[in-house]
Design a protein around this motif. Structure first.
Motif, PDB file in Angstrom:
ATOM      1  N   THR A   1       0.810  -1.231   0.000  1.00  0.00           N
ATOM      2  CA  THR A   1       0.000   0.000   0.000  1.00  0.00           C
ATOM      3  C   THR A   1       0.839   1.276   0.000  1.00  0.00           C
ATOM      4  N   GLU A   2       2.151   1.163   0.235  1.00  0.00           N
ATOM      5  CA  GLU A   2       2.969   2.374   0.310  1.00  0.00           C
ATOM      6  C   GLU A   2       3.007   3.096  -1.038  1.00  0.00           C
ATOM      7  N   GLY A   3       3.115   2.311  -2.114  1.00  0.00           N
ATOM      8  CA  GLY A   3       3.134   2.931  -3.434  1.00  0.00           C
ATOM      9  C   GLY A   3       1.819   3.637  -3.753  1.00  0.00           C
ATOM     10  N   PHE A   4       0.684   2.969  -3.424  1.00  0.00           N
ATOM     11  CA  PHE A   4      -0.615   3.603  -3.664  1.00  0.00           C
ATOM     12  C   PHE A   4      -0.788   4.871  -2.834  1.00  0.00           C
ATOM     13  N   LEU A   5      -0.314   4.823  -1.579  1.00  0.00           N
ATOM     14  CA  LEU A   5      -0.433   6.005  -0.717  1.00  0.00           C
ATOM     15  C   LEU A   5       0.409   7.162  -1.234  1.00  0.00           C
ATOM     16  N   ASP A   6       1.628   6.851  -1.715  1.00  0.00           N
ATOM     17  CA  ASP A   6       2.469   7.917  -2.269  1.00  0.00           C
ATOM     18  C   ASP A   6       1.824   8.548  -3.503  1.00  0.00           C
ATOM     19  N   LYS A   7       1.246   7.681  -4.342  1.00  0.00           N
ATOM     20  CA  LYS A   7       0.578   8.198  -5.540  1.00  0.00           C
ATOM     21  C   LYS A   7      -0.625   9.071  -5.161  1.00  0.00           C
ATOM     22  N   LEU A   8      -1.396   8.588  -4.187  1.00  0.00           N
ATOM     23  CA  LEU A   8      -2.550   9.368  -3.738  1.00  0.00           C
ATOM     24  C   LEU A   8      -2.118  10.686  -3.106  1.00  0.00           C
ATOM     25  N   HIS A   9      -1.013  10.668  -2.355  1.00  0.00           N
ATOM     26  CA  HIS A   9      -0.499  11.895  -1.734  1.00  0.00           C
ATOM     27  C   HIS A   9      -0.079  12.906  -2.798  1.00  0.00           C
ATOM     28  N   ASN A  10       0.597  12.436  -3.825  1.00  0.00           N
ATOM     29  CA  ASN A  10       1.036  13.351  -4.885  1.00  0.00           C
ATOM     30  C   ASN A  10      -0.157  13.954  -5.610  1.00  0.00           C
ATOM     31  N   GLU A  11      -1.151  13.108  -5.921  1.00  0.00           N
ATOM     32  CA  GLU A  11      -2.333  13.630  -6.605  1.00  0.00           C
ATOM     33  C   GLU A  11      -3.090  14.633  -5.741  1.00  0.00           C
ATOM     34  N   THR A  12      -3.202  14.317  -4.430  1.00  0.00           N
ATOM     35  CA  THR A  12      -3.904  15.226  -3.522  1.00  0.00           C
ATOM     36  C   THR A  12      -3.163  16.553  -3.392  1.00  0.00           C
ATOM     37  N   SER A  13      -1.837  16.496  -3.280  1.00  0.00           N
ATOM     38  CA  SER A  13      -1.057  17.741  -3.148  1.00  0.00           C
ATOM     39  C   SER A  13      -1.194  18.592  -4.413  1.00  0.00           C
ATOM     40  N   ARG A  14      -1.184  17.949  -5.592  1.00  0.00           N
ATOM     41  CA  ARG A  14      -1.354  18.719  -6.836  1.00  0.00           C
ATOM     42  C   ARG A  14      -2.750  19.349  -6.901  1.00  0.00           C
ATOM     43  N   SER A  15      -3.750  18.576  -6.483  1.00  0.00           N
ATOM     44  CA  SER A  15      -5.112  19.125  -6.491  1.00  0.00           C
ATOM     45  C   SER A  15      -5.250  20.301  -5.538  1.00  0.00           C
ATOM     46  N   LEU A  16      -4.627  20.193  -4.366  1.00  0.00           N
ATOM     47  CA  LEU A  16      -4.684  21.289  -3.393  1.00  0.00           C
ATOM     48  C   LEU A  16      -3.974  22.529  -3.933  1.00  0.00           C
ATOM     49  N   GLU A  17      -2.847  22.331  -4.599  1.00  0.00           N
ATOM     50  CA  GLU A  17      -2.151  23.480  -5.179  1.00  0.00           C
ATOM     51  C   GLU A  17      -3.006  24.159  -6.247  1.00  0.00           C
ATOM     52  N   LYS A  18      -3.659  23.340  -7.085  1.00  0.00           N
ATOM     53  CA  LYS A  18      -4.540  23.917  -8.101  1.00  0.00           C
ATOM     54  C   LYS A  18      -5.693  24.680  -7.463  1.00  0.00           C
ATOM     55  N   ILE A  19      -6.276  24.085  -6.418  1.00  0.00           N
ATOM     56  CA  ILE A  19      -7.413  24.734  -5.758  1.00  0.00           C
ATOM     57  C   ILE A  19      -6.987  26.038  -5.101  1.00  0.00           C
ATOM     58  N   SER A  20      -5.825  26.028  -4.431  1.00  0.00           N
ATOM     59  CA  SER A  20      -5.351  27.247  -3.768  1.00  0.00           C
ATOM     60  C   SER A  20      -5.044  28.345  -4.790  1.00  0.00           C
ATOM     61  N   SER A  21      -4.407  27.965  -5.889  1.00  0.00           N
ATOM     62  CA  SER A  21      -4.114  28.981  -6.919  1.00  0.00           C
ATOM     63  C   SER A  21      -5.402  29.531  -7.521  1.00  0.00           C
ATOM     64  N   ARG A  22      -6.395  28.637  -7.721  1.00  0.00           N
ATOM     65  CA  ARG A  22      -7.675  29.097  -8.261  1.00  0.00           C
ATOM     66  C   ARG A  22      -8.400  30.016  -7.272  1.00  0.00           C
ATOM     67  N   GLU A  23      -8.313  29.697  -5.995  1.00  0.00           N
ATOM     68  CA  GLU A  23      -8.932  30.547  -4.972  1.00  0.00           C
ATOM     69  C   GLU A  23      -8.291  31.926  -4.941  1.00  0.00           C
ATOM     70  N   LYS A  24      -6.942  31.944  -5.035  1.00  0.00           N
ATOM     71  CA  LYS A  24      -6.260  33.240  -5.051  1.00  0.00           C
ATOM     72  C   LYS A  24      -6.681  34.057  -6.269  1.00  0.00           C
ATOM     73  N   TYR A  25      -6.790  33.400  -7.415  1.00  0.00           N
ATOM     74  CA  TYR A  25      -7.188  34.101  -8.631  1.00  0.00           C
ATOM     75  C   TYR A  25      -8.608  34.665  -8.486  1.00  0.00           C
ATOM     76  N   ILE A  26      -9.513  33.831  -7.955  1.00  0.00           N
ATOM     77  CA  ILE A  26     -10.901  34.288  -7.779  1.00  0.00           C
ATOM     78  C   ILE A  26     -10.977  35.430  -6.771  1.00  0.00           C
ATOM     79  N   ASN A  27     -10.204  35.331  -5.687  1.00  0.00           N
ATOM     80  CA  ASN A  27     -10.203  36.409  -4.688  1.00  0.00           C
ATOM     81  C   ASN A  27      -9.680  37.712  -5.279  1.00  0.00           C
ATOM     82  N   ASN A  28      -8.649  37.612  -6.106  1.00  0.00           N
ATOM     83  CA  ASN A  28      -8.126  38.823  -6.744  1.00  0.00           C
ATOM     84  C   ASN A  28      -9.141  39.427  -7.724  1.00  0.00           C
ATOM     85  N   GLN A  29      -9.841  38.563  -8.450  1.00  0.00           N
ATOM     86  CA  GLN A  29     -10.827  39.060  -9.408  1.00  0.00           C
ATOM     87  C   GLN A  29     -12.037  39.700  -8.713  1.00  0.00           C
TER      88      GLN A  29
END
Length: 428
Positions: free
Chosen positions: A281-309
């Motif tokens: 399960t370590e490989g699956f967890l690492d993959k899930l962690h990477n995907e979650t971190s990328r999604s969070l970065e996208k969401i945070s950048s989108r939130e900043k963009y929306i807040n600025n707009q």
């Protein structure tokens, strides 16, 4: 175990709520995470657990004949009027529970006054309330959950409640089933062992008796050894007897579930299972962690963009809110002045009614001929009485004149009577 799950520190709760609100008077917009929309559900569940610790079912619901709210009652809109009444009554009960006197709100009270009193009590506890009071008029939402949760924590502090360490149930392992024959044998062995222990304890109680007993035992053993040396038993009979008794001499010792060796073996087995599962399960967890971190970065950048707009819209909204508050204040002031003028107008109207009533009474009295008739009747009576008085006066004057004339005639007669005898005396 449900109570231990509600052990949330007050500081952490305040920080979480302040982050989840993301709005305040004169503060910058706080970034909201992806789970901020669901934070009020967590706060509401914690609030229900704290209310159970305060015995609100017996002291609050039964006294007020209220139904117990659901775990997400103040988080979702169902009936705003009912939710607002429930919020006000529950907040008043929690404030009284926290040691502060607070009157129970009634149905016809002003909602703005009730909310301002509740927020003032909340600030007196040292809690922050940097949101407009209109957020509480709906009776649901994260601000309602925040206010009730803070009041519940203050009530728990006042009654001296403290969170304790959780207690875990110990699962009792099933004892190994022992056959009947073996159980009887082990039971007999245990009884003999207990008897030997009791005998040993009694022997330790008296040292002299112990010495005497050991001496007799040594003598018996030496005598038995001499008997054995001089035994005449046949070897074939001995072997037959051994074969006959051998099944009865079988001893089975049951495994003790409390033995530490069994627990160590189980720990090693669980450790090996965990290590093998972890590799998979370590490989699956690492993959899930990477995907979650990328999604969070996208969401945070989108939130900043929306807040600025939307920053200028937020500023316009705040300016509109300030104008609305000023307009409401002016409306309240004008309403109070209108009420004062209405009171003065009612007083003047009452005075005018009184004056009109007096004028009507005087006009009716002036146009009415009854007093004039009474005056005429009185005058006629006075005239009649005057005539009668004149008649009486004439009668009295006539009576007096007669009396005077009679008195005068009497005086003249008396004078003539006195003069006649004197003249007669002079002639003689």
């Amino acid at each position: 175990m449900a109570d231990t799950g509600a052990a949330v520190s007050p500081a952490g709760l305040e920080d979480g709520v302040s982050r989840s609100r993301g709005e305040g008077a004169g503060e910058a917009v706080v970034e909201r995470g992806p789970g901020a929309a669901y934070h009020m559900f967590v706060v509401m569940e914690d609030l229900v657990e704290k209310l159970k610790l305060l015995c609100y079912e017996e002291e609050f619901l039964r006294k007020n004949n209220l139904k117990p709210p659901s775990r997400h009652y103040f988080a979702l809109p169902t009936n705003p009027g009912e939710q607002f009444y429930m919020f006000c009554t529950l907040a008043a009960w929690l404030i009284n529970k926290a040691g502060r006197p607070f009157e129970q709100p009634q149905e016809y009270d002003d909602p703005s006054a009730i909310i301002s009193n509740i927020l003032s009590e909340l600030r007196s506890f040292g809690r922050t309330a940097d949101f407009p009071p209109s957020k509480l008029k709906s009776g649901y939402g994260e601000h309602v959950c925040y206010v009730l949760d803070c009041l519940a924590e203050e009530a728990l502090k006042y009654i001296g409640f403290t969170w304790k360490r959780p207690t875990y149930l110990v699962e009792e392992l099933e004892e190994e089933i022992i056959p009947e024959d073996d159980a009887e044998l082990t039971l007999k062995m245990d009884e003999e062992f207990v008897e030997e222990e009791t005998d040993n304890e009694e022997n330790f109680a008296d040292l002299n008796a112990l010495k005497a007993q050991t001496y007799h035992l040594d003598m018996k053993e030496s005598a038995k050894q001499e008997d054995i040396l001089e035994s005449t038993t046949d070897a074939a009979e001995w072997s037959l007897e051994v074969e006959r008794v051998l099944p009865q001499l079988k001893v089975t010792i049951g495994t003790d579930n409390k033995d530490w060796r069994i627990h160590v073996e189980q720990m090693h087995q669980h450790k090996n299972g965990i290590e093998s599962a972890l590799k998979e399960t370590e490989g699956f967890l690492d993959k899930l962690h990477n995907e979650t971190s990328r999604s969070l970065e996208k969401i945070s950048s989108r939130e900043k963009y929306i807040n600025n707009q939307l920053e200028h819209l937020v500023q316009e909204y705040r300016a509109a809110q300030a104008q609305l508050s000023e307009a409401r204040e002016q409306y309240q002031q004008g309403k109070s002045r209108v009420a004062e003028k209405t009171r003065v107008l009612s007083e003047l109207t009452e005075e005018l009614e009184k004056v009109k009533q007096e004028i009507e009474e005087r006009g009716s009295s002036m146009t009415d001929g009854a007093p004039l008739v009474k005056i005429k009747q009185s005058l006629t009576k006075l005239k009649q009485e005057t005539v009668q008085m004149d008649i009486r006066t004439g009668v009295i004057e006539h009576t007096l004149l007669q009396a005077k004339l009679k008195e005068k005639s009497n005086m003249t007669r008396d004078m003539h009577a006195t003069i006649i005898p004197e003249s007669a005396v002079g002639s003689n």
